[in-house]
Design a protein around this motif. Structure first.
Motif, mmCIF file in Angstrom:
data_model
loop_
_atom_site.group_PDB
_atom_site.id
_atom_site.type_symbol
_atom_site.label_atom_id
_atom_site.label_comp_id
_atom_site.label_asym_id
_atom_site.label_seq_id
_atom_site.Cartn_x
_atom_site.Cartn_y
_atom_site.Cartn_z
ATOM 1 N N GLY A 186 -57.346 7.409 7.451
ATOM 2 C CA GLY A 186 -55.949 7.820 7.540
ATOM 3 C C GLY A 186 -55.205 7.536 6.246
ATOM 4 O O GLY A 186 -55.720 6.880 5.319
ATOM 5 N N GLN A 188 -52.781 5.626 6.047
ATOM 6 C CA GLN A 188 -52.402 4.215 6.016
ATOM 7 C C GLN A 188 -53.417 3.394 5.206
ATOM 8 O O GLN A 188 -53.038 2.550 4.413
ATOM 9 C CB GLN A 188 -52.295 3.692 7.463
ATOM 10 C CG GLN A 188 -51.583 2.378 7.619
ATOM 11 C CD GLN A 188 -50.069 2.448 7.362
ATOM 12 O OE1 GLN A 188 -49.465 3.523 7.339
ATOM 13 N NE2 GLN A 188 -49.457 1.309 7.156
ATOM 14 N N SER A 257 -42.448 8.700 -1.678
ATOM 15 C CA SER A 257 -42.887 9.963 -1.098
ATOM 16 C C SER A 257 -42.197 11.055 -1.884
ATOM 17 O O SER A 257 -40.980 11.195 -1.785
ATOM 18 C CB SER A 257 -42.379 10.021 0.337
ATOM 19 O OG SER A 257 -43.390 10.264 1.205
ATOM 20 N N ASN A 262 -40.237 10.332 4.531
ATOM 21 C CA ASN A 262 -40.014 9.929 5.925
ATOM 22 C C ASN A 262 -39.121 8.690 5.895
ATOM 23 O O ASN A 262 -39.517 7.693 5.307
ATOM 24 C CB ASN A 262 -41.387 9.609 6.546
ATOM 25 C CG ASN A 262 -41.285 9.085 7.960
ATOM 26 O OD1 ASN A 262 -40.215 9.073 8.558
ATOM 27 N ND2 ASN A 262 -42.411 8.623 8.488
ATOM 28 N N ASP A 290 -46.962 8.792 -1.918
ATOM 29 C CA ASP A 290 -47.313 9.081 -0.520
ATOM 30 C C ASP A 290 -47.015 10.558 -0.271
ATOM 31 O O ASP A 290 -45.869 10.976 -0.219
ATOM 32 C CB ASP A 290 -46.457 8.175 0.385
ATOM 33 C CG ASP A 290 -46.846 8.305 1.842
ATOM 34 O OD1 ASP A 290 -47.528 9.286 2.184
ATOM 35 O OD2 ASP A 290 -46.456 7.428 2.638
ATOM 36 N N VAL A 292 -48.334 12.557 2.335
ATOM 37 C CA VAL A 292 -48.985 12.986 3.588
ATOM 38 C C VAL A 292 -48.307 14.204 4.230
ATOM 39 O O VAL A 292 -48.894 14.849 5.081
ATOM 40 C CB VAL A 292 -49.091 11.833 4.628
ATOM 41 C CG1 VAL A 292 -49.868 10.653 4.084
ATOM 42 C CG2 VAL A 292 -47.737 11.399 5.136
ATOM 43 N N TYR A 293 -47.061 14.517 3.804
ATOM 44 C CA TYR A 293 -46.377 15.689 4.382
ATOM 45 C C TYR A 293 -46.386 16.896 3.437
ATOM 46 O O TYR A 293 -45.717 17.889 3.698
ATOM 47 C CB TYR A 293 -44.923 15.325 4.734
ATOM 48 C CG TYR A 293 -44.834 14.306 5.848
ATOM 49 C CD1 TYR A 293 -44.990 14.690 7.173
ATOM 50 C CD2 TYR A 293 -44.625 12.964 5.582
ATOM 51 C CE1 TYR A 293 -44.939 13.758 8.207
ATOM 52 C CE2 TYR A 293 -44.570 12.014 6.602
ATOM 53 C CZ TYR A 293 -44.730 12.437 7.910
ATOM 54 O OH TYR A 293 -44.688 11.514 8.922
ATOM 55 N N SER A 320 -53.344 12.870 3.875
ATOM 56 C CA SER A 320 -53.879 12.589 5.211
ATOM 57 C C SER A 320 -53.976 13.875 6.021
ATOM 58 O O SER A 320 -53.181 14.804 5.826
ATOM 59 C CB SER A 320 -52.939 11.621 5.933
ATOM 60 O OG SER A 320 -53.386 11.429 7.254
ATOM 61 N N SER A 322 -53.693 13.469 9.240
ATOM 62 C CA SER A 322 -53.035 13.046 10.482
ATOM 63 C C SER A 322 -51.826 13.903 10.802
ATOM 64 O O SER A 322 -51.532 14.170 11.955
ATOM 65 C CB SER A 322 -52.552 11.603 10.372
ATOM 66 O OG SER A 322 -53.616 10.756 10.120
ATOM 67 N N LYS A 323 -51.080 14.295 9.784
ATOM 68 C CA LYS A 323 -49.839 15.022 10.032
ATOM 69 C C LYS A 323 -50.088 16.516 10.200
ATOM 70 O O LYS A 323 -49.255 17.215 10.754
ATOM 71 C CB LYS A 323 -48.859 14.794 8.866
ATOM 72 C CG LYS A 323 -48.585 13.327 8.600
ATOM 73 C CD LYS A 323 -47.972 12.666 9.814
ATOM 74 C CE LYS A 323 -47.907 11.157 9.676
ATOM 75 N NZ LYS A 323 -47.456 10.497 10.903
ATOM 76 N N ARG A 330 -58.335 9.918 12.176
ATOM 77 C CA ARG A 330 -58.139 8.865 11.177
ATOM 78 C C ARG A 330 -58.818 9.200 9.842
ATOM 79 O O ARG A 330 -59.588 8.400 9.295
ATOM 80 C CB ARG A 330 -58.634 7.478 11.689
ATOM 81 C CG ARG A 330 -58.095 7.028 13.013
ATOM 82 C CD ARG A 330 -56.572 7.041 13.107
ATOM 83 N NE ARG A 330 -55.904 6.220 12.114
ATOM 84 C CZ ARG A 330 -54.868 6.664 11.388
ATOM 85 N NH1 ARG A 330 -54.392 7.889 11.555
ATOM 86 N NH2 ARG A 330 -54.307 5.878 10.519
#
Ligand SMILES: Cc1ncc(COP(=O)(O)O)c(C=O)c1O
Length: 479
Positions: A186, A188, A257, A262, A290, A292-293, A320, A322-323, A330
């Motif tokens: 992930g 994280q 980010s 976020n 970061d 991830v989005y 990631s 995950s999103k 993960r």
């Protein structure tokens, strides 16, 4: 009572900002009032005209004042649904996490399956890719049944790393060596490995404010300190504030980010990313980006990660699935060429490798083009959810409520009237089977008491609507 104090170490323009802010907060300067002219202010405060201009420009960026051509600067009228970010009275200081018990309660709440999940940022669940992923996994099992049960290599499955490299080429035109990509558990774990590769206990890490609570937990768990850097809802981290922070504190790394942060949902413009990278090089500081989005802007345009704007800056970019695909798999990754040696050692020591079956499944998902098709279908669903949620908040929450204007991702950030405590609202909403994310968990220094993050990353339903109505009524009652 504030006055400019030249022997104070605070920058003079910052003192002018504080002076004007104080006057606005106490009502001496009301909405629509004209500020003293640059010359007048420079004379009365005993500072130069460029200093006053710098302060006014910053206040304008914070949307507290506006300039009118040929006329001067005026205090802005607060507009409904227009997020007013609280103006800081001074730069943050490095601090330890101050909201651990609340964070634990929030995690208990958001993981409860029976609650309306407005507290968890889970964009892909608005339109799950379950069937396509299931087919991909079946293909993998029939092709490589035994191999897929084994260990993956430490840095991850080569086919997936190639697919991620190709995705960067396809979406932002950047060239990445698959050898510079490490697969992680992930986003994280990508953040954890990055932090550990560049900093140790006691070090200072700069974060946006507000920022992702998982990042704060990580900094806390590693015994590091977080220093908050003011972040503007339109452009992200305020670079002059960042410079000031870097001048004041020995910042080991910045964790920002750059796209769809976020909870603010802000994307830093490319020109600012370039300035950010140059500034970090100047101060010899690492950027942990970061991202991830990154794939989830509603317009489908993926901004270029800062990673690809400099060959010399020390940057680790974390991504990631995950999103965008499956949080339960993960699987995340990081991109770096400067820190691969440390990352490899840490990844091996902590988790050996990440799940091979999930990696092979995602590699197939990407290679088949189904990932891109899935994103194309997911983005309009998220956009529609964002519009519905914003409209319902405007209808059911008190008129003073201000909200972010999401251009991607799955969260709405709300500023409620000042007397509303969202920690109390959280307790009440859990009793009503609704999860929310109270503002305080997004700051290590307990800012954002009257702020709230709501997620629209789930299939929209009658239950979602009655939860928003319930929250609106509750806030109206308290207020
Ligand atoms: C900004 C941000 N970064 C990182 C993560 C962690 O992502 P993952 O679930 O892949 O570990 C999250 C999850 O909420 C997030 O919002």
């Amino acid at each position: 009572m504030l006055a400019i104090n030249k022997s104070d170490t605070t920058f003079l323009y910052r003192q002018v900002i504080d002076l004007i802010s104080e006057n606005i907060e106490t009502g001496t300067l009301g909405p629509g009032d004209r500020l003293p002219s640059l010359r007048k202010m420079s004379q009365s405060a005993g500072v130069s005209v460029p200093t006053v201009r710098q302060a006014y420009i910053e206040l304008e960026r914070q949307r507290r004042i506006e300039s009118r051509p040929q006329s001067g600067f005026y205090v802005r009228h607060a507009q409904c649904n227009d997020l007013v970010h609280p103006a800081p009275s001074s730069a943050g200081e490095p601090v330890c996490l101050n909201c651990r018990p609340l964070m634990e309660r929030v995690y208990d709440g958001i993981n409860h399956p029976d609650l309306v999940p407005l507290g968890i940022a889970n964009p892909c669940m608005a339109r799950p890719a379950a069937k396509a992923l299931h087919r991909a996994m079946k293909r993998v099992m029939s092709r490589a049944e035994e191999r897929s049960l084994g260990y993956a290599t430490t840095l991850g499955e080569a086919t997936l790393r190639r697919q991620i490299a190709y995705h960067y080429l396809d979406t932002v035109g950047a060239q990445v060596e698959p050898e510079h990509i490490a697969i992680t558990n992930g986003g994280q774990e990508a953040l954890l490995l990055s932090l550990q590769a560049v900093a140790s206990a006691g070090d200072v890490i700069a974060v946006e404010t507000p920022t992702y609570h998982g990042l704060l937990e990580l900094i806390d768990a590693l015994g590091m300190l977080a220093v908050e850097v003011e972040t503007c809802p339109e452009e992200g981290v305020t670079l002059c504030e960042l410079r000031r922070t870097l001048e004041l504190y020995p910042v080991k790394a910045c964790m920002f980010s750059t796209t769809l942060s976020n909870p603010l949902g802000v994307t830093m413009p490319e020109c600012d990313r370039r300035k950010l990278v140059a500034m970090l090089e100047e101060f010899d500081t690492v950027l942990i980006e970061d991202d991830v989005y990154g794939d989830l802007r509603f317009d489908g345009i993926r901004p270029i990660p800062a990673q690809f704007l400099s060959k010399t800056a020390r940057i680790i970019t974390c991504g990631s699935f995950s999103k965008t695909a499956a949080p339960g798999y993960r699987i995340g990754w990081l991109v770096t060429d400067h820190f691969m040696k440390q990352i490899t050692r840490l990844k091996r020591a902590y988790s050996c490798s990440s799940g091979l079956l999930q990696q092979l499944t995602l590699a197939d998902f990407l290679a088949s083009g189904n990932y891109t098709r899935h994103l194309k279908a997911l983005r309009p669903v998220l956009k529609r959810n964002a519009e519905r949620m914003s409209a319902m908040v405007a209808e059911h929450f008190p008129a003073e409520t201000r909200t972010s204007k999401p251009v991607g991702g799955s969260v709405l950030w709300l500023e409620l009237p000042g007397n509303v405590d969202t920690e109390e609202l959280f307790d009440a909403s859990i009793s009503a089977d609704i999860s929310i994310a109270p503002g305080q968990i997004f700051s290590p220094s307990n800012r954002y008491k009257n702020f709230l993050r709501l997620s629209f990353g789930h299939p929209w339903s009658e239950r979602t609507e009655s939860a928003i109505r319930w929250l609106g009524n509750r806030v109206t009652e308290i207020h």
